[in-house]
Motif scaffolding. Structure first.
Motif, PDB file in Angstrom:
ATOM      1  N   CYS A 162      57.414   7.800  92.272  1.00 19.85           N
ATOM      2  CA  CYS A 162      57.528   9.259  92.166  1.00 19.85           C
ATOM      3  C   CYS A 162      58.991   9.698  92.240  1.00 19.85           C
ATOM      4  CB  CYS A 162      56.725   9.929  93.284  1.00 19.85           C
ATOM      5  SG  CYS A 162      54.934   9.891  93.066  1.00 19.85           S
ATOM      6  N   GLU A 163      59.756   9.070  93.114  1.00 17.32           N
ATOM      7  CA  GLU A 163      61.180   9.406  93.208  1.00 17.32           C
ATOM      8  C   GLU A 163      61.910   9.096  91.909  1.00 17.32           C
ATOM      9  OE1 GLU A 163      61.737   8.637  98.035  1.00 17.32           O
ATOM     10  OE2 GLU A 163      62.147   7.030  96.592  1.00 17.32           O
ATOM     11  N   ALA A 164      61.532   7.985  91.257  1.00 16.94           N
ATOM     12  CA  ALA A 164      62.156   7.647  89.979  1.00 16.94           C
ATOM     13  C   ALA A 164      61.786   8.661  88.900  1.00 16.94           C
ATOM     14  CB  ALA A 164      61.738   6.242  89.554  1.00 16.94           C
ATOM     15  N   VAL A 165      60.541   9.104  88.899  1.00 14.63           N
ATOM     16  CA  VAL A 165      60.128  10.144  87.947  1.00 14.63           C
ATOM     17  C   VAL A 165      60.895  11.430  88.220  1.00 14.63           C
ATOM     18  CG1 VAL A 165      58.194  11.661  87.324  1.00 14.63           C
ATOM     19  CG2 VAL A 165      57.827   9.189  87.512  1.00 14.63           C
ATOM     20  N   ARG A 166      61.027  11.786  89.468  1.00 17.17           N
ATOM     21  CA  ARG A 166      61.735  13.014  89.825  1.00 17.17           C
ATOM     22  C   ARG A 166      63.205  12.952  89.413  1.00 17.17           C
ATOM     23  NH1 ARG A 166      60.776  13.195  95.157  1.00 17.17           N
ATOM     24  NH2 ARG A 166      62.871  12.486  95.757  1.00 17.17           N
ATOM     25  N   GLU A 167      63.824  11.789  89.569  1.00 15.92           N
ATOM     26  CA  GLU A 167      65.226  11.639  89.169  1.00 15.92           C
ATOM     27  C   GLU A 167      65.385  11.855  87.661  1.00 15.92           C
ATOM     28  OE1 GLU A 167      66.438   7.816  90.504  1.00 15.92           O
ATOM     29  OE2 GLU A 167      66.349   8.347  92.645  1.00 15.92           O
ATOM     30  N   ARG A 168      64.462  11.309  86.880  1.00 15.56           N
ATOM     31  CA  ARG A 168      64.547  11.520  85.428  1.00 15.56           C
ATOM     32  C   ARG A 168      64.314  12.973  85.069  1.00 15.56           C
ATOM     33  NH1 ARG A 168      60.971   7.356  82.189  1.00 15.56           N
ATOM     34  NH2 ARG A 168      61.620   8.823  80.547  1.00 15.56           N
ATOM     35  N   LEU A 169      63.376  13.606  85.760  1.00 15.63           N
ATOM     36  CA  LEU A 169      63.126  15.021  85.496  1.00 15.63           C
ATOM     37  C   LEU A 169      64.352  15.856  85.875  1.00 15.63           C
ATOM     38  CD1 LEU A 169      61.073  17.196  84.610  1.00 15.63           C
ATOM     39  CD2 LEU A 169      60.340  17.328  87.003  1.00 15.63           C
ATOM     40  N   ASP A 170      64.973  15.519  86.990  1.00 14.65           N
ATOM     41  CA  ASP A 170      66.173  16.252  87.417  1.00 14.65           C
ATOM     42  C   ASP A 170      67.304  16.072  86.405  1.00 14.65           C
ATOM     43  OD1 ASP A 170      64.881  17.144  89.654  1.00 14.65           O
ATOM     44  OD2 ASP A 170      65.779  15.680  91.019  1.00 14.65           O
ATOM     45  N   ALA A 171      67.407  14.868  85.833  1.00 16.86           N
ATOM     46  CA  ALA A 171      68.447  14.629  84.826  1.00 16.86           C
ATOM     47  C   ALA A 171      68.201  15.483  83.590  1.00 16.86           C
ATOM     48  CB  ALA A 171      68.482  13.148  84.456  1.00 16.86           C
ATOM     49  N   LEU A 172      66.943  15.595  83.174  1.00 16.37           N
ATOM     50  CA  LEU A 172      66.621  16.455  82.037  1.00 16.37           C
ATOM     51  C   LEU A 172      66.907  17.916  82.373  1.00 16.37           C
ATOM     52  CD1 LEU A 172      63.223  14.889  80.863  1.00 16.37           C
ATOM     53  CD2 LEU A 172      65.436  14.686  79.730  1.00 16.37           C
ATOM     54  N   ARG A 173      66.558  18.303  83.598  1.00 10.37           N
ATOM     55  CA  ARG A 173      66.755  19.690  84.005  1.00 10.37           C
ATOM     56  C   ARG A 173      68.251  20.037  84.041  1.00 10.37           C
ATOM     57  NH1 ARG A 173      63.839  19.602  88.425  1.00 10.37           N
ATOM     58  NH2 ARG A 173      61.967  20.598  87.601  1.00 10.37           N
ATOM     59  N   ALA A 174      69.066  19.057  84.421  1.00 10.12           N
ATOM     60  CA  ALA A 174      70.508  19.307  84.469  1.00 10.12           C
ATOM     61  C   ALA A 174      71.067  19.591  83.082  1.00 10.12           C
ATOM     62  CB  ALA A 174      71.224  18.100  85.091  1.00 10.12           C
ATOM     63  N   GLY A 175      70.477  18.952  82.064  1.00  6.78           N
ATOM     64  CA  GLY A 175      70.946  19.172  80.708  1.00  6.78           C
ATOM     65  C   GLY A 175      70.392  20.439  80.077  1.00  6.78           C
ATOM     66  N   ARG A 176      69.211  20.863  80.514  1.00  5.18           N
ATOM     67  CA  ARG A 176      68.582  22.077  79.974  1.00  5.18           C
ATOM     68  C   ARG A 176      68.083  22.940  81.133  1.00  5.18           C
ATOM     69  NH1 ARG A 176      67.151  21.969  74.571  1.00  5.18           N
ATOM     70  NH2 ARG A 176      66.945  24.199  74.959  1.00  5.18           N
ATOM     71  N   PRO A 177      68.980  23.537  81.909  1.00  2.00           N
ATOM     72  CA  PRO A 177      68.564  24.273  83.109  1.00  2.00           C
ATOM     73  C   PRO A 177      67.701  25.483  82.812  1.00  2.00           C
ATOM     74  CG  PRO A 177      70.893  24.661  82.638  1.00  2.00           C
ATOM     75  CD  PRO A 177      70.443  23.576  81.716  1.00  2.00           C
ATOM     76  N   GLU A 178      67.709  25.947  81.578  1.00  2.00           N
ATOM     77  CA  GLU A 178      66.924  27.134  81.250  1.00  2.00           C
ATOM     78  C   GLU A 178      65.436  26.829  81.077  1.00  2.00           C
ATOM     79  OE1 GLU A 178      67.918  25.296  77.278  1.00  2.00           O
ATOM     80  OE2 GLU A 178      68.876  25.539  79.263  1.00  2.00           O
ATOM     81  N   LEU A 179      65.095  25.546  80.971  1.00  2.00           N
ATOM     82  CA  LEU A 179      63.711  25.153  80.734  1.00  2.00           C
ATOM     83  C   LEU A 179      62.988  24.842  82.057  1.00  2.00           C
ATOM     84  CD1 LEU A 179      64.026  22.759  77.652  1.00  2.00           C
ATOM     85  CD2 LEU A 179      63.537  25.225  77.681  1.00  2.00           C
ATOM     86  N   THR A 180      61.719  25.210  82.121  1.00  2.00           N
ATOM     87  CA  THR A 180      60.908  24.839  83.282  1.00  2.00           C
ATOM     88  C   THR A 180      60.521  23.366  83.184  1.00  2.00           C
ATOM     89  OG1 THR A 180      58.816  25.354  82.181  1.00  2.00           O
ATOM     90  CG2 THR A 180      59.946  27.176  83.331  1.00  2.00           C
ATOM     91  N   ALA A 181      59.977  22.849  84.268  1.00  2.00           N
ATOM     92  CA  ALA A 181      59.538  21.459  84.253  1.00  2.00           C
ATOM     93  C   ALA A 181      58.462  21.247  83.185  1.00  2.00           C
ATOM     94  CB  ALA A 181      59.008  21.071  85.629  1.00  2.00           C
ATOM     95  N   GLU A 182      57.570  22.215  83.054  1.00  2.00           N
ATOM     96  CA  GLU A 182      56.518  22.097  82.043  1.00  2.00           C
ATOM     97  C   GLU A 182      57.121  22.055  80.642  1.00  2.00           C
ATOM     98  OE1 GLU A 182      54.631  23.850  85.659  1.00  2.00           O
ATOM     99  OE2 GLU A 182      56.521  24.161  84.578  1.00  2.00           O
ATOM    100  N   GLU A 183      58.129  22.894  80.414  1.00  2.00           N
ATOM    101  CA  GLU A 183      58.754  22.935  79.092  1.00  2.00           C
ATOM    102  C   GLU A 183      59.539  21.651  78.822  1.00  2.00           C
ATOM    103  OE1 GLU A 183      59.443  27.776  78.645  1.00  2.00           O
ATOM    104  OE2 GLU A 183      60.890  26.550  79.769  1.00  2.00           O
ATOM    105  N   LEU A 184      60.153  21.087  79.842  1.00  2.00           N
ATOM    106  CA  LEU A 184      60.884  19.828  79.656  1.00  2.00           C
ATOM    107  C   LEU A 184      59.942  18.690  79.284  1.00  2.00           C
ATOM    108  CD1 LEU A 184      63.358  20.074  82.680  1.00  2.00           C
ATOM    109  CD2 LEU A 184      63.989  20.045  80.257  1.00  2.00           C
ATOM    110  N   VAL A 185      58.794  18.610  79.976  1.00  2.00           N
ATOM    111  CA  VAL A 185      57.833  17.545  79.669  1.00  2.00           C
ATOM    112  C   VAL A 185      57.231  17.777  78.283  1.00  2.00           C
ATOM    113  CG1 VAL A 185      55.647  16.482  80.359  1.00  2.00           C
ATOM    114  CG2 VAL A 185      57.355  17.069  82.094  1.00  2.00           C
ATOM    115  N   ALA A 186      57.007  19.040  77.921  1.00  2.00           N
ATOM    116  CA  ALA A 186      56.469  19.328  76.585  1.00  2.00           C
ATOM    117  C   ALA A 186      57.467  18.931  75.501  1.00  2.00           C
ATOM    118  CB  ALA A 186      56.125  20.817  76.471  1.00  2.00           C
TER     119      ALA A 186
END
Length: 746
Positions: free
Chosen positions: A550-574
């Motif tokens: 789970c921590e590894a998944v969260r780190e990847r999600l955080d990396a995506l969020r850092a590149g696209r801060p305007e997107l929600t987690a749902e939008e990043l996964v979509a």
């Protein structure tokens, strides 16, 4: 069964009493256990077992069975397609008996038929010519009598593990003990007595392999043993966990797995095998019966000077996990006490008694009964309270075990004992309800001859596997969209055997990812090993693996969020797709015990539990009623209080059973009571109210600071109950279970 649980994020995360997704199904009887599996064209398997504990096989005639209508296969050892032996650690157990049998109930022939009764009748029709021989049934004789017949490969010693610390001073020399007490103790053979007998369904596959749906504790080690016996690569032997009705160690070893797979591959049809209760007693390992000799020496004020011990564990006909059980008994053989001089010799023996292996407590139970009995005797000899003598010798953080290993996490034993002793005792008035008296509704007494006693017991138990075993677990976690909301999919091979692990995996995922919807996939061998559901290890190791993934998944999600801060987690996964990570989790390394001195950092983690028992004893009839049990246990961190309390209650109940009623009666190698009519286990009427104090002193080396909690209550409840019965009767009672005639005829 796939389990999907919803919550509101953290309100069902770590530290909450999140409900079990299988709870209602089990209570209503709708849960599908392995014995409920069904396919339309399946056959039924049955086993012919030896009536003798030791014999040569001179001839086997399967003709009468093959001639019966509806019989599709009758197989002997000659039909084993691959290796003919298997075993947990050492391959010493035959798939089917070859030229001899080494214990009563050893499988000789397996049968597949259209109907279960046909299969049973066919198995009974097989003619076997035996030449019975002397059975070795005394473990001490097996170990120490040079004229004893040899049972095991190369001798009768499974393992001898000495432990040596300091040097026991000779009487009359400086530093010698001023008070010495000795005792000999015996522990009977206990059965795990799980709800669901051994069962599974083997389905032949198009690739020449087999799919096996089975109730087990350890999918991958089953696979490791089954595949060579079938002559197949591991990838062609696929296992999935079917519904498990309890385990407690008895499902670590194979039972019907290879047999069902052999029959399925021979017939080309699915084969289901389900043991009846009587066959189950012969189809799995039991707790090692033990005989123990102890000597404790102390100063007059009760400070331990030395402990000498000889521990003999009867492993029965095959090795199973006996070496590890011996190691636990040796390393924990003085209990949670500081002792400067120690001489322990722990042995495991081969005999022609039923095979013994893992059961809740795993070697520590037998030693605990003896050393706690000794501490009570020492307290009496020194004129001390039984709690006080334990407090004076209690380990704490920084203390050393007998192996020299330092206890490097909190171990507040003295405080636990004082808290336990300070708990109010139940009222001593004669109960108006007969169910609260010894004998209960049988109305054997109305209080005449009933005496009350109070006793204490403490135990120390290792958590996770020890002595250098590569103990790890694997978890695969995927964060994805389900509709327009986030969903977490968790997949491990960890066996849910009733302890609530499925619930815990979901709780960890919610805590680490903050997502309410979590699905825990069925456990199978398509994901990496999770090890065994035993040794109180799954919360630690599989919990650690799920947390890491789970921590590894969260780190990847955080990396995506850092590149696209305007997107929600749902939008990043979509946008970028599901995020999936697989992680293995290993605890810190352990090391084998030195074969001469016993030294070594052999354990990962240690857990403490202390019990107080209050009993009423009818000294004329030998009947015992446990009035109340109180327990103080340090669990490091409460992950799910409801499940944790259930584990403490359950472990305590098994300790009560060992103290007062549970024993497989074996005479001349033959089991006399293979049924729940004659093998007694505690019911709800036998379990008293419990007071619990659950402490949280985090272990800095463990995920969330947790400390394995399922086994320690089984250790300390038994000696506490026996101590209470001794206090009520004044009898020494050196053997468990205590039987009525041990009290009434004394």
């Amino acid at each position: 069964m796939t389990h999907t649980a919803s919550g509101r994020g953290q309100d069902q995360g770590i530290g909450t009493s999140a409900p079990r997704p299988d709870g209602a199904l089990k209570v209503t009887g709708e849960f599908a256990y392995a014995s409920d599996l069904y396919l339309a064209d399946m056959l039924w398997g049955a086993t012919l077992r030896s009536p003798h504990p030791s014999a040569w096989i001179r001839a086997v005639d399967i003709g009468p069975a093959l001639a019966m209508p509806g019989v599709r296969a009758v197989l002997t050892h000659e039909d084993v397609p691959g290796h003919r032996f298997y075993g947990l650690e050492h391959r010493d157990q035959p798939v089917l008996a070859i030229d001899q049998v080494r214990h009563q109930g050893e499988p000789i022939v397996i049968v597949a038929a259209d109907h279960p009764e046909t299969a049973r009748r066919a198995a009974a029709a097989v003619r076997v010519e035996y030449e019975p021989r002397e059975a070795v049934t005394d473990a001490r004789r097996a170990l120490f009598d040079p004229g004893c017949p040899v049972v095991g490969p190369g001798g009768n010693v499974v393992r001898h593990q000495p432990v040596r610390v300091g040097r026991v001073p000779e009487p009359g020399t400086p530093g010698a003990a001023e008070v010495v007490v000795t005792g000999e103790y015996e522990v009977g053979m206990q059965d795990q007595a799980f709800l669901g007998p051994e069962s599974g369904l083997a389905v032949p596959a198009e690739d020449g392999g087999v799919d096996l749906y089975v109730a087990t504790q350890w999918l991958h080690v089953d696979q490791d043993q089954i595949a060579p016996c079938l002559g197949l690569p591991k990838e062609k032997v696929r296992l999935a966990l079917a519904g498990v009705g309890g385990a407690f160690g008895a499902r670590e070893d194979l039972s019907m797995q290879v047999h069902a797979a052999m029959l399925a591959l021979r017939t080309g049809r699915p084969v289901k095998m389900v043991y009846g209760r009587e066959e189950s007693f012969f189809g799995h390992v039991h707790r090692h019966p033990a005989r123990l000799r102890y000597e404790h020496g102390a100063t007059r004020d009760g400070r331990l000077v030395h402990v000498r011990a000889e521990i003999v564990l009867d492993g029965g006909a095959y090795r199973s996990s006996s070496p590890a059980v011996v190691g636990n008994a040796a390393s924990l053989g003085v209990g949670p006490y500081e002792v400067p001089n120690i001489e322990i010799d722990a042995y495991g023996a081969y005999t022609n008694n039923p095979p013994c292996g893992a059961m809740r407590g795993f070697g520590a139970v037998q030693a605990c009964y003896a050393y706690e009995s000794q501490m009570d005797r020492l307290a009496e000899a020194c004129g001390l309270d039984p709690v006080e003598i334990r407090v004076r010798n209690a380990v704490s953080q920084g203390s050393r075990l007998a192996t020299g290993q330092v206890i490097d996490s909190p171990a507040p034993l003295a405080a636990m004992l004082r808290e336990l002793a300070a708990m109010p005792l139940p009222a001593g008035d004669r109960p108006a309800d007969l169910r609260a008296l010894p004998g209960g509704v049988a109305q054997t007494t109305h209080g005449e001859g009933v005496r009350r006693g109070v006793g204490y017991g403490v135990g120390i138990k290792n958590i996770c596997f020890s002595e250098g075993f590569d103990d790890y677990s694997t978890a695969r976690v995927r964060l994805e969209l389900a509709g327009d909301s986030l969903h977490v999919h968790v997949h491990t091979a960890a066996a849910e055997v009733g302890q609530g692990l499925v619930t815990l995996q979901a709780q960890i995922a919610r805590t680490e990812l903050g997502v309410a919807r979590v699905t825990v996939a069925p456990a199978d061998t398509t994901v990496g090993s999770a090890g065994s559901t035993s040794a109180s290890r799954q919360s630690y190791v599989t919990g650690g693996a799920v947390k890491a993934a789970c921590e590894a998944v969260r780190e990847r999600l955080d990396a995506l969020r850092a590149g696209r801060p305007e997107l929600t987690a749902e939008e990043l996964v979509a946008r970028y797709g599901p995020i999936e990570e697989t992680r293995e989790y290993r605890h810190r390394p352990t090391f084998p015990m030195d074969p001469v001195t016993g030294r070594g950092d052999s354990h990962t983690q240690l857990a403490l539990c202390a019990h107080r028992a209050v009993v009423d004893v009818d000294v004329e009839l030998g009947l015992v009623k446990v009035v109340e049990l109180a327990a103080v246990q340090d669990v490091g961190k409460i992950l799910n209080r409801s499940a944790l309390e259930g584990q403490i209650h359950g472990g305590t109940a098994q300790g009560l059973g060992l103290a007062l009623m549970e024993e497989i009666q074996v005479r001349d190698g033959r089991v006399l009571n293979p049924s729940f009519t004659d093998y007694l286990i505690p019911t709800i009427l036998d379990m008293p109210p419990m007071r619990l104090s659950i402490l949280e002193n985090p272990d800095p080396h463990a995920p969330y600071g947790l400390r394995g909690a399922g086994e320690p209550p089984t250790l300390s409840s038994t000696p506490a109950i026996v101590a209470a019965v001794r206090a009520a009767t004044g009898l020494p009672l050196p053997r468990v279970p205590i039987r009525p005639h041990d009290i009434a005829l004394s």
